[in-house]
Design a protein around this motif. Structure first.
Motif, PDB file in Angstrom:
ATOM      1  N   LEU A 259     -41.619  -5.018 -64.324  1.00 58.01           N
ATOM      2  CA  LEU A 259     -41.187  -3.889 -63.494  1.00 58.01           C
ATOM      3  C   LEU A 259     -41.187  -2.586 -64.291  1.00 58.01           C
ATOM      4  O   LEU A 259     -41.512  -1.526 -63.745  1.00 58.01           O
ATOM      5  CB  LEU A 259     -39.799  -4.165 -62.890  1.00 58.01           C
ATOM      6  CG  LEU A 259     -39.760  -5.275 -61.826  1.00 58.01           C
ATOM      7  CD1 LEU A 259     -38.343  -5.501 -61.330  1.00 58.01           C
ATOM      8  CD2 LEU A 259     -40.690  -4.965 -60.652  1.00 58.01           C
ATOM      9  N   LYS A 274     -37.276  -5.975 -44.418  1.00 55.72           N
ATOM     10  CA  LYS A 274     -36.835  -5.238 -45.607  1.00 55.72           C
ATOM     11  C   LYS A 274     -35.553  -5.852 -46.178  1.00 55.72           C
ATOM     12  O   LYS A 274     -35.138  -5.516 -47.277  1.00 55.72           O
ATOM     13  CB  LYS A 274     -36.660  -3.742 -45.298  1.00 55.72           C
ATOM     14  CG  LYS A 274     -37.978  -3.056 -44.883  1.00 55.72           C
ATOM     15  CD  LYS A 274     -39.094  -3.119 -45.964  1.00 55.72           C
ATOM     16  CE  LYS A 274     -40.424  -2.555 -45.491  1.00 55.72           C
ATOM     17  NZ  LYS A 274     -41.577  -2.908 -46.337  1.00 55.72           N
ATOM     18  N   MET A 310     -35.385  -9.246 -59.939  1.00 57.83           N
ATOM     19  CA  MET A 310     -35.929  -8.348 -58.911  1.00 57.83           C
ATOM     20  C   MET A 310     -34.797  -7.775 -58.065  1.00 57.83           C
ATOM     21  O   MET A 310     -34.784  -6.587 -57.744  1.00 57.83           O
ATOM     22  CB  MET A 310     -36.931  -9.110 -58.029  1.00 57.83           C
ATOM     23  CG  MET A 310     -37.566  -8.274 -56.956  1.00 57.83           C
ATOM     24  SD  MET A 310     -38.535  -6.890 -57.607  1.00 57.83           S
ATOM     25  CE  MET A 310     -40.192  -7.371 -57.174  1.00 57.83           C
ATOM     26  N   ASN A 319     -40.624 -13.235 -50.239  1.00 57.61           N
ATOM     27  CA  ASN A 319     -41.201 -13.596 -48.943  1.00 57.61           C
ATOM     28  C   ASN A 319     -41.581 -15.089 -48.970  1.00 57.61           C
ATOM     29  O   ASN A 319     -41.438 -15.755 -50.002  1.00 57.61           O
ATOM     30  CB  ASN A 319     -42.382 -12.686 -48.594  1.00 57.61           C
ATOM     31  CG  ASN A 319     -43.463 -12.714 -49.667  1.00 57.61           C
ATOM     32  OD1 ASN A 319     -43.927 -13.794 -50.033  1.00 57.61           O
ATOM     33  ND2 ASN A 319     -43.852 -11.550 -50.176  1.00 57.61           N
TER      34      ASN A 319
HETATM   35  N1  COA Z   1     -43.190  -5.738 -56.471  1.00 58.89           N
HETATM   36  C1  COA Z   1     -42.773  -4.562 -56.949  1.00 58.89           C
HETATM   37  N2  COA Z   1     -42.488  -3.504 -56.184  1.00 58.89           N
HETATM   38  C2  COA Z   1     -42.655  -3.657 -54.851  1.00 58.89           C
HETATM   39  C3  COA Z   1     -43.091  -4.857 -54.282  1.00 58.89           C
HETATM   40  C4  COA Z   1     -43.364  -5.929 -55.144  1.00 58.89           C
HETATM   41  N3  COA Z   1     -43.787  -7.080 -54.664  1.00 58.89           N
HETATM   42  N4  COA Z   1     -43.157  -4.724 -52.959  1.00 58.89           N
HETATM   43  C5  COA Z   1     -42.783  -3.473 -52.682  1.00 58.89           C
HETATM   44  N5  COA Z   1     -42.490  -2.827 -53.835  1.00 58.89           N
HETATM   45  C6  COA Z   1     -42.058  -1.453 -53.969  1.00 58.89           C
HETATM   46  C7  COA Z   1     -43.274  -0.551 -54.026  1.00 58.89           C
HETATM   47  O1  COA Z   1     -43.718  -0.382 -55.347  1.00 58.89           O
HETATM   48  C8  COA Z   1     -42.746   0.715 -53.412  1.00 58.89           C
HETATM   49  O2  COA Z   1     -41.942   1.367 -54.380  1.00 58.89           O
HETATM   50  P1  COA Z   1     -42.004   2.955 -54.546  1.00 58.89           P
HETATM   51  O3  COA Z   1     -41.517   3.478 -53.225  1.00 58.89           O
HETATM   52  O4  COA Z   1     -41.123   3.203 -55.688  1.00 58.89           O
HETATM   53  O5  COA Z   1     -43.449   3.271 -54.768  1.00 58.89           O
HETATM   54  C9  COA Z   1     -41.792   0.210 -52.329  1.00 58.89           C
HETATM   55  O6  COA Z   1     -41.356  -1.082 -52.783  1.00 58.89           O
HETATM   56  C10 COA Z   1     -42.460   0.074 -50.971  1.00 58.89           C
HETATM   57  O7  COA Z   1     -43.595  -0.778 -51.122  1.00 58.89           O
HETATM   58  P2  COA Z   1     -44.920  -0.711 -50.279  1.00 58.89           P
HETATM   59  O8  COA Z   1     -45.975  -1.463 -50.987  1.00 58.89           O
HETATM   60  O9  COA Z   1     -45.217   0.707 -49.922  1.00 58.89           O
HETATM   61  O10 COA Z   1     -44.477  -1.434 -48.994  1.00 58.89           O
HETATM   62  P3  COA Z   1     -45.433  -2.055 -47.927  1.00 58.89           P
HETATM   63  O11 COA Z   1     -44.614  -2.253 -46.711  1.00 58.89           O
HETATM   64  O12 COA Z   1     -46.700  -1.306 -47.798  1.00 58.89           O
HETATM   65  O13 COA Z   1     -45.830  -3.427 -48.645  1.00 58.89           O
HETATM   66  C11 COA Z   1     -46.270  -5.585 -49.212  1.00 58.89           C
HETATM   67  C12 COA Z   1     -45.556  -4.672 -48.223  1.00 58.89           C
HETATM   68  C13 COA Z   1     -46.090  -7.017 -48.751  1.00 58.89           C
HETATM   69  C14 COA Z   1     -47.763  -5.257 -49.222  1.00 58.89           C
HETATM   70  C15 COA Z   1     -45.688  -5.384 -50.612  1.00 58.89           C
HETATM   71  O14 COA Z   1     -44.311  -5.679 -50.610  1.00 58.89           O
HETATM   72  C16 COA Z   1     -46.406  -6.205 -51.653  1.00 58.89           C
HETATM   73  O15 COA Z   1     -47.460  -5.802 -52.152  1.00 58.89           O
HETATM   74  N6  COA Z   1     -45.868  -7.419 -52.000  1.00 58.89           N
HETATM   75  C17 COA Z   1     -46.537  -8.300 -52.907  1.00 58.89           C
HETATM   76  C18 COA Z   1     -47.603  -9.106 -52.181  1.00 58.89           C
HETATM   77  C19 COA Z   1     -47.042 -10.205 -51.335  1.00 58.89           C
HETATM   78  O16 COA Z   1     -46.166 -10.935 -51.747  1.00 58.89           O
HETATM   79  N7  COA Z   1     -47.579 -10.319 -50.125  1.00 58.89           N
HETATM   80  C20 COA Z   1     -47.205 -11.348 -49.190  1.00 58.89           C
HETATM   81  C21 COA Z   1     -46.531 -10.741 -48.010  1.00 58.89           C
HETATM   82  S1  COA Z   1     -45.917 -12.008 -46.927  1.00 58.89           S
END
Ligand code: COA
Length: 378
Positions: A259, A274, A310, A319
């Motif tokens: 991180l 969320k 985390m 998730n």
């Molecule tokens: N690890 C670290 N930081 C994370 C994170 C993660 N897995 N998921 C979200 N964040 C942080 C982002 O860096 C961002 O921080 P910031 O505002 O300081 O830049 C904030 O949380 C919002 O994230 P964002 O990616 O814009 O949200 P989103 O709604 O577009 O993304 C996902 C959703 C699922 C794409 C995202 O959480 C992610 O990439 N997760 C990892 C992949 C995953 O597990 N996918 C399976 C989904 S079921």
């Protein structure tokens, strides 16, 4: 340039109605056709849930017997498809094999160009019945092992495990696998389901829509996350001799470091939820059972350490892919096989959406705001 209200990633945009499932982020709940997914996971077989997703109601005994008979009759790997899989390199990603298989099964389907509701239901059941053999055989051939023929005395989940490992699966493992299949089956307008609906909206065929959906699911921001979770565990180092506490300490340190480097950690976060993914507690309970069954507390240490670090740093919750990854690892699946298992399950949800889209279709074709160069001449 005008300043339109662009919804990047369609975040927060409601594009259509659906009666297949309801995701409620406020209450952390997920309903399939009105039933809480936790209740379905506790009380139903995956076959019953597939029927529910497709038909809107749980099956009667006769209806379940009818679906089960069709599924069991469609389990064997088509020799023509096997020959195509054999022609693919063993280092091709298993999701590419799955995607190819869906396409081949479409081209070979007797109702290929028939998009009537009856034909679509038939194709959905056939594809659902056929996919475990693809996933199982693909894992086996990478180890130089032969195809295992299906057994029609076993339910869907037990047969899937049988065809992968060639051993009689034990009840606890079948149960945990069944739970994972139910939890992965459906999740409203996620990226792959939306992909399937976009393809369907052009009046293309069901197999084309599923093939495209598999491509969308492959990415690590979507289904590929269950595989990516295991890569994280591997990077931290899985040490079966370690205690739960030792593993947790190492995992926490890894997470703090990751991180600090602003890395995105797979298996955490969600576009809609969320405050936590509604499916995680049920899948975590299944993982706990597998950890006890296989006697691997150190994996729980890694799991807890990452989750706690985390939570403390960013309060981002796991998730479904987070507990699913290590569960499949414990069962003996190779890491790249995890997302294909998700495919086998999600075929039910995708095809339910394909049929819903087809029944009330409107071409999906959004607009874009042009921000390239002004008109110019050659
Ligand atoms: N690890 C670290 N930081 C994370 C994170 C993660 N897995 N998921 C979200 N964040 C942080 C982002 O860096 C961002 O921080 P910031 O505002 O300081 O830049 C904030 O949380 C919002 O994230 P964002 O990616 O814009 O949200 P989103 O709604 O577009 O993304 C996902 C959703 C699922 C794409 C995202 O959480 C992610 O990439 N997760 C990892 C992949 C995953 O597990 N996918 C399976 C989904 S079921």
């Amino acid at each position: 340039m005008t300043n339109p209200d662009i919804k990047k990633g369609l975040a927060g945009v409601v594009v259509d109605y659906t009666a297949v499932s309801k995701v409620n982020a406020e209450t952390n709940s997920l309903l399939y056709r009105g039933y809480p997914v936790q209740e379905l996971a506790a009380k139903c077989s995956f076959e019953e849930v597939a029927y529910l997703l497709w038909n809107g109601e749980l099956p009667t005994q006769d209806q379940l017997a009818g679906l089960t008979a069709r599924e069991r009759a469609g389990r064997a790997l088509d020799p023509a498809l096997k020959a195509i899989i054999d022609a693919l390199p063993t280092d091709a990603h298993p999701m590419d094999v799955c995607r190819t298989a869906a396409s081949v099964l479409g081209a070979r389907h007797p109702l290929a160009e028939n998009a009537s509701p009856e034909a679509n239901m038939s194709k959905a059941i056939d594809l659902w019945a056929a996919m475990p053999a693809v996933v199982a055989y693909d894992q086996r051939r990478r180890h130089g092992q032969e195809l295992v023929e299906p057994r029609d005395d076993l339910g869907y989940s037990a047969n899937f495990l049988w065809m992968t490992f060639g051993e009689d699966p034990v009840d606890e493992v079948i149960e945990a696998f069944n739970v994972s299949m139910i939890l992965y089956a459906e999740h409203s307008f996620n990226a792959s389901t939306f992909t399937a609906r976009v393809v369907t909206s052009t009046l293309s065929d069901l197999h084309s829509a599923v093939t495209a959906a598999i491509g969308a699911l492959k990415g690590p921001l979507h289904g590929g996350a269950n595989e990516a979770v295991m890569h994280t565990f591997d990077e931290i180092g899985i040490r079966p001799e370690e205690s739960l506490e030792q593993a947790a300490t190492r995992a926490k340190a890894w997470m703090e470091d990751a991180l600090a480097q602003k890395k995105k950690i797979m298996g955490f976060g969600h576009r809609v939820y969320k405050n936590g993914d509604s499916r995680v507690p049920t899948m975590k309970a299944a993982l706990d059972k597998m950890i006890a069954h296989y006697g691997r507390p150190e994996l729980l240490g890694l799991y807890n350490g990452l989750e706690q670090a985390m939570e403390e740093a960013k309060a981002i919750k796991p998730n479904l892919d987070y507990p699913a990854g290590p569960t499949y690892h414990l069962m003996g699946f190779d890491t790249p096989t995890f997302t294909p298992i998700f495919v086998a399950s999600r075929i039910t949800g995708w095809t339910a959406h394909i049929m819903e889209q087809a029944a009330a279709n409107s071409l999906i074709r959004p607009l874009s705001e042009y921000n390239g160069p002004d008109q110019r001449s050659l």
